[in-house]
Motif scaffolding. Structure first.
Motif, PDB file in Angstrom:
ATOM      1  N   ARG A   6       4.613 -13.389  -4.946  1.00  0.00           N
ATOM      2  CA  ARG A   6       4.525 -12.001  -4.477  1.00  0.00           C
ATOM      3  C   ARG A   6       5.394 -11.064  -5.308  1.00  0.00           C
ATOM      4  O   ARG A   6       5.213  -9.846  -5.280  1.00  0.00           O
ATOM      5  CB  ARG A   6       4.946 -11.922  -3.000  1.00  0.00           C
ATOM      6  N   LYS A   7       6.328 -11.621  -6.059  1.00  0.00           N
ATOM      7  CA  LYS A   7       7.190 -10.797  -6.915  1.00  0.00           C
ATOM      8  C   LYS A   7       6.497 -10.394  -8.206  1.00  0.00           C
ATOM      9  O   LYS A   7       7.017  -9.587  -8.964  1.00  0.00           O
ATOM     10  CB  LYS A   7       8.466 -11.561  -7.260  1.00  0.00           C
ATOM     11  N   CYS A   8       5.334 -10.976  -8.477  1.00  0.00           N
ATOM     12  CA  CYS A   8       4.692 -10.815  -9.774  1.00  0.00           C
ATOM     13  C   CYS A   8       4.199  -9.390 -10.010  1.00  0.00           C
ATOM     14  O   CYS A   8       4.581  -8.755 -11.000  1.00  0.00           O
ATOM     15  CB  CYS A   8       3.538 -11.813  -9.904  1.00  0.00           C
ATOM     16  N   GLY A   9       3.326  -8.889  -9.140  1.00  0.00           N
ATOM     17  CA  GLY A   9       2.875  -7.510  -9.247  1.00  0.00           C
ATOM     18  C   GLY A   9       1.823  -7.234 -10.301  1.00  0.00           C
ATOM     19  O   GLY A   9       1.438  -6.084 -10.509  1.00  0.00           O
ATOM     20  N   TRP A  10       1.349  -8.268 -11.004  1.00  0.00           N
ATOM     21  CA  TRP A  10       0.361  -8.074 -12.065  1.00  0.00           C
ATOM     22  C   TRP A  10      -1.029  -8.032 -11.441  1.00  0.00           C
ATOM     23  O   TRP A  10      -1.403  -8.924 -10.685  1.00  0.00           O
ATOM     24  CB  TRP A  10       0.451  -9.217 -13.065  1.00  0.00           C
ATOM     25  N   LEU A  11      -1.814  -7.005 -11.763  1.00  0.00           N
ATOM     26  CA  LEU A  11      -3.141  -6.844 -11.180  1.00  0.00           C
ATOM     27  C   LEU A  11      -4.200  -7.468 -12.078  1.00  0.00           C
ATOM     28  O   LEU A  11      -4.278  -7.171 -13.272  1.00  0.00           O
ATOM     29  CB  LEU A  11      -3.459  -5.362 -10.979  1.00  0.00           C
ATOM     30  N   SER A  12      -5.030  -8.318 -11.499  1.00  0.00           N
ATOM     31  CA  SER A  12      -6.142  -8.908 -12.238  1.00  0.00           C
ATOM     32  C   SER A  12      -7.289  -7.906 -12.318  1.00  0.00           C
ATOM     33  O   SER A  12      -7.296  -6.871 -11.633  1.00  0.00           O
ATOM     34  CB  SER A  12      -6.616 -10.187 -11.551  1.00  0.00           C
ATOM     35  N   LYS A  13      -8.270  -8.231 -13.117  1.00  0.00           N
ATOM     36  CA  LYS A  13      -9.458  -7.383 -13.251  1.00  0.00           C
ATOM     37  C   LYS A  13     -10.116  -7.171 -11.898  1.00  0.00           C
ATOM     38  O   LYS A  13     -10.480  -6.042 -11.533  1.00  0.00           O
ATOM     39  CB  LYS A  13     -10.428  -8.039 -14.234  1.00  0.00           C
ATOM     40  N   ASN A  14     -10.263  -8.238 -11.133  1.00  0.00           N
ATOM     41  CA  ASN A  14     -10.914  -8.158  -9.835  1.00  0.00           C
ATOM     42  C   ASN A  14     -10.092  -7.340  -8.849  1.00  0.00           C
ATOM     43  O   ASN A  14     -10.631  -6.549  -8.066  1.00  0.00           O
ATOM     44  CB  ASN A  14     -11.143  -9.568  -9.286  1.00  0.00           C
ATOM     45  N   GLU A  15      -8.776  -7.499  -8.879  1.00  0.00           N
ATOM     46  CA  GLU A  15      -7.920  -6.781  -7.930  1.00  0.00           C
ATOM     47  C   GLU A  15      -7.918  -5.290  -8.211  1.00  0.00           C
ATOM     48  O   GLU A  15      -8.011  -4.474  -7.286  1.00  0.00           O
ATOM     49  CB  GLU A  15      -6.503  -7.363  -7.996  1.00  0.00           C
ATOM     50  N   ILE A  25       7.237  -0.083 -10.489  1.00  0.00           N
ATOM     51  CA  ILE A  25       6.243   0.554  -9.624  1.00  0.00           C
ATOM     52  C   ILE A  25       5.398  -0.481  -8.889  1.00  0.00           C
ATOM     53  O   ILE A  25       4.698  -0.168  -7.931  1.00  0.00           O
ATOM     54  CB  ILE A  25       5.334   1.491 -10.457  1.00  0.00           C
ATOM     55  N   GLY A  26       5.468  -1.748  -9.294  1.00  0.00           N
ATOM     56  CA  GLY A  26       4.541  -2.753  -8.805  1.00  0.00           C
ATOM     57  C   GLY A  26       4.780  -3.270  -7.404  1.00  0.00           C
ATOM     58  O   GLY A  26       4.315  -4.363  -7.080  1.00  0.00           O
ATOM     59  N   THR A  27       5.473  -2.527  -6.554  1.00  0.00           N
ATOM     60  CA  THR A  27       5.586  -2.918  -5.151  1.00  0.00           C
ATOM     61  C   THR A  27       4.384  -2.388  -4.391  1.00  0.00           C
ATOM     62  O   THR A  27       3.660  -1.506  -4.861  1.00  0.00           O
ATOM     63  CB  THR A  27       6.867  -2.365  -4.517  1.00  0.00           C
ATOM     64  N   GLN A  28       4.158  -2.918  -3.199  1.00  0.00           N
ATOM     65  CA  GLN A  28       3.017  -2.461  -2.397  1.00  0.00           C
ATOM     66  C   GLN A  28       3.077  -0.957  -2.150  1.00  0.00           C
ATOM     67  O   GLN A  28       2.073  -0.252  -2.291  1.00  0.00           O
ATOM     68  CB  GLN A  28       3.003  -3.194  -1.057  1.00  0.00           C
ATOM     69  N   VAL A  29       4.261  -0.468  -1.794  1.00  0.00           N
ATOM     70  CA  VAL A  29       4.394   0.934  -1.412  1.00  0.00           C
ATOM     71  C   VAL A  29       4.336   1.847  -2.632  1.00  0.00           C
ATOM     72  O   VAL A  29       3.560   2.814  -2.673  1.00  0.00           O
ATOM     73  CB  VAL A  29       5.697   1.152  -0.622  1.00  0.00           C
ATOM     74  N   ARG A  30       5.136   1.556  -3.647  1.00  0.00           N
ATOM     75  CA  ARG A  30       5.142   2.419  -4.832  1.00  0.00           C
ATOM     76  C   ARG A  30       3.790   2.404  -5.540  1.00  0.00           C
ATOM     77  O   ARG A  30       3.305   3.435  -6.002  1.00  0.00           O
ATOM     78  CB  ARG A  30       6.244   1.973  -5.794  1.00  0.00           C
TER      79      ARG A  30
END
Length: 741
Positions: free
Chosen positions: A499-508, A545-550
């Motif tokens: 959950r600390k990763c924050g990297w978005l895949s193409k699908n996400e 910036i990769g947190t859920q809220v930010r």
């Protein structure tokens, strides 16, 4: 990588704090049962998962987007209603970094049978349609499992409701990888390496870790500070000079603007002693990063910003000279002794959560120290010792309790009552066969009949056990190789870590904005998303910036600022319909800003001689019009960004540096069009703005309309019409990025 636990309690939706950076995982950790210990059962049988028991009957959610591998939907319970055998097995393929693909599987076992939905107020219509009908005849005791057939689910889709086994309500939950999937990902990490060596690559996410060798010198104050304890205008609080007797492991992370640091001394045998009873807080450290970077690293604040955040420069093209990379960190180097050290020193090794350090408890249990012998039973010394250690912690037997149940209670009480043992087990990544694979059942479990075994002298019980086991096993429906050992993780530890990763895949990323948004330009959204996705991920990592809220606020704002990533140059309703229809204002201006369509040039005369924007020359209005995801606007703001990137010396702050000649006459970076043409700079300007102004602080207020309006006032104080749309898009993004069901 977006991932969440299989239960989503309301308590987990609290905002994070410094000592509680992941409230959702803290809440779900409380659901781990005293029985079902990972990775071993009381009788030395392998136990590949954990048992989770929420406070009440609850929905079971998919932890990530995935493909259904196999499943079983039961109409009724077995064993006179005592046990439920429904399950879903999912395959997940996602990304955790540039070029880093991770494939893993999640298993949800003991799901509620359909016949009991009404009494538990469960609504089958909330599940995907394929899970609403039994997979075999309703009267069947254990209906057959079936293959997934390519069916897909989204994260947070309802897979069923909490069921039970032997009368005990719980979810048996596993996460594992195949050998090929494990090797493809983890051979690039430090897992299994007792003397990790830092990589020069950019696979970095989560918390940062610094290994400081023994005998390092710590200073009272950074070198070069003046009589006021300031270095380039930045004040440092005095510490204590000295030298550490043992190597130090330093962990740093950020939460709501503050930086937190934990420090351990590391003995020769690898044991750690915590020197910071509570994480050391440096309040507003993250909010002040831009200020400190511009002061301490004037030749390239962008590189300095990364040094202050990560302890190293992750950007592909660093600008700072080697002697300008000194990075002072305040570290507890002995009990109650705090001093400063340059962590840029090459003798200090730098890592992140992406490395899976043994110093942080990750242990690869395989090959020579495999925990299982040829019979598939635990044989590793450390785990056998754990079982032996449990003996003195005998708990009173309950009247009528079966011997094997009592042994379970003994082991469970020991592990649950020993936080250190429990934490050690969470870090074990074990190579073993699946208990759901029927290959060689008789050979694997024969020792259960031996003296001291669970079924010693009880041949009928052993036969019943094998019969039941065969009924519930389902490996033949998975398409996975039979008889193969897999790699198992403590599933809650796996989820918390990634959950600390924050990297978005193409699908996400494709789920953030509706595809219908892109039809206005007659192009597929994928064209825009994939153009900017690497830059979005890099920017999220760089600026935190990769947190859920930010992240939700970021996407809510650029939905308006750059029209869902499609319009990275400022346009206006004042521009003629003909120009808009030809999309000239949003196409790459290959001939430069001076050759823009007349309607655009005319509109941006509104920016001419705008002192607040620093526009001082004729033509500055169109030349420095809004570009990038945030619409960087005005000579002043462009100059500040150029200084930040190290392209413009701060001594040229009269903003005359940008030539009035066409860009073809000079270097490409002389051209403001770079912000619109270069994908990385296009997104990075938005990250720059977020850290330059208090956007991060406003976003940390949470997911609320008030917080969204506060962010909007900073991003575009002159646009009074769009805040409702920005709030709507922020909520839409949070539905994808956040944990709320």
């Amino acid at each position: 990588m977006i991932i969440s636990p299989p239960f989503l309690p309301d308590a987990g939706l609290a905002l994070p704090t410094g000592t509680n950076p992941d409230p959702m995982m803290d809440a779900v950790d409380q659901f781990e049962c005293a029985h079902g210990i990972y990775p071993i059962a009381f009788d030395r049988r392998w136990h590949g998962g954990v048992h989770l028991q929420p406070d009440t009957k609850d929905k079971v959610y998919a932890i990530a987007d995935g493909e259904v591998v196999a499943y079983r939907v039961c109409q009724q319970a077995i064993d006179d209603g005592a046990s439920h055998t429904g399950f879903v097995l999912l395959k997940h393929t996602t990304e955790t970094g540039d070029g880093r693909t991770l494939t893993f599987y999640s298993l949800y076992m003991h799901l509620l049978p359909l016949a009991e939905y009404q009494q538990h107020s469960a609504n089958a219509n909330e599940m995907p349609e394929f899970l609403r009908m039994p997979t075999g005849a309703p009267a069947a005791q254990v209906p057959p499992a079936v293959s997934g057939g390519g069916k897909k689910v989204r994260r947070k889709d309802v897979l069923g409701w909490l069921g039970k086994y032997e009368g005990m309500p719980h979810l048996h939950f596993e996460i594992f990888t195949t050998p090929a999937g494990f090797d493809a990902y983890f051979r690039h990490t430090q897992l299994g390496n007792e003397t990790p060596t830092p990589s020069e690559g950019t696979d970095w996410w989560g918390h940062a870790y610094f290994v400081i060798p023994a005998g390092s010198n710590f200073l009272r104050l950074p070198t070069g500070t003046n009589a006021d304890n300031k270095l380039h205008g930045i004040k440092f609080e005095p510490g204590q000079a000295g030298s550490n007797a043992l190597p130090l492991l330093v962990e740093t992370y950020f939460s709501k603007g503050a930086k937190y640091t934990n420090v351990w001394s590391v003995a020769q045998d690898g044991t750690r002693t915590l020197l910071t009873p509570q994480p050391v807080e440096e309040k507003d450290y993250e909010y002040d990063l831009y200020k400190h970077a511009t002061a301490l690293y004037a030749t390239c604040p962008s590189d300095g910003y990364e040094l202050l955040r990560f302890g190293r420069i992750l950007s592909a093209t660093p600008t700072l000279a080697a002697d300008a990379c000194v990075t002072w960190m305040k570290v507890t180097w002995a009990a109650n002794q705090v001093g400063y050290i340059d962590i840029n020193d090459s003798n200090i090794h730098k890592f992140s959560d992406a490395d899976f350090l043994s110093l942080m408890g990750w242990r690869k249990v395989s090959d020579a120290n495999t925990p299982f012998d040829s019979d598939g039973l635990c044989d590793v010394h450390a785990l056998k010792k754990l079982l032996a250690d449990a003996a003195p912690h005998e708990v009173p037997a309950v009247a009528g309790e079966r011997p094997e149940a009592h042994k379970t209670n003994v082991l469970s009480a020991y592990v649950k009552g020993n936080a250190q043992v429990r934490q050690q087990l969470r870090g074990f990544i074990c190579n073993a066969p699946s208990e759901w694979d029927s290959t060689h059942n008789e050979q694997r479990y024969a020792k259960l009949l031996d003296e001291g075994g669970s079924y010693h002298g009880n041949q009928q019980g052993y036969s019943d056990f094998l019969k039941y086991l065969k009924e519930v096993q389902f490996w033949d429906k998975t398409g996975l190789p039979a008889g193969q050992k897999l790699w198992f993780f403590h599933p809650l530890a796996f989820i918390r870590h990634f959950r600390k990763c924050g990297w978005l895949s193409k699908n996400e990323l494709s789920q953030i904005y509706s595809e219908s948004k892109y039809t206005v330009l007659g192009k597929a959204g994928e064209e825009y998303r994939e153009k900017y996705r690497p830059a979005i991920n890099g920017t999220f990592r760089k600026y935190g910036i990769g947190t859920q809220v930010r992240g939700s606020h970021f996407f809510g704002q650029i939905a308006v600022e750059s029209y869902y990533m499609m319009v990275v140059r400022e346009t206006s309703v004042a521009i003629s319909a003909a120009v808009r229809n030809n999309h000239a204002s949003i196409m790459p201006e290959l001939n430069g800003y001076l050759n823009s369509p007349p309607a655009i040039v005319a509109y941006f005369h509104n920016y001419e001689h705008n002192i607040g924007l620093g526009n001082s020359s004729v033509g500055d209005g169109v030349k420095f019009r809004g570009r990038g995801f945030k619409q960087l606007t005005g000579r002043y703001n462009y100059s500040e960004y150029w200084v930040f990137r190290g392209w413009l010396d701060s001594s040229s702050y009269n903003h005359a540096w940008f030539s009035s000649h066409p860009p073809a006459d000079g270097p490409v970076i002389n051209n403001p069009e770079l912000v619109g043409n270069d994908a990385y700079s296009c997104v990075d300007t938005a990250g720059f703005f977020c850290t330059r102004y208090p956007v991060e602080k406003a976003a940390d207020g949470g997911i609320s309309e008030a917080a969204s309006r506060a962010v909007s006032r900073i991003v575009n104080p002159y646009d009074v019409n769009s805040p409702p749309l920005r709030w709507t898009e922020t909520q839409n993004a949070y539905r994808i990025l956040g944990d709320k069901s």
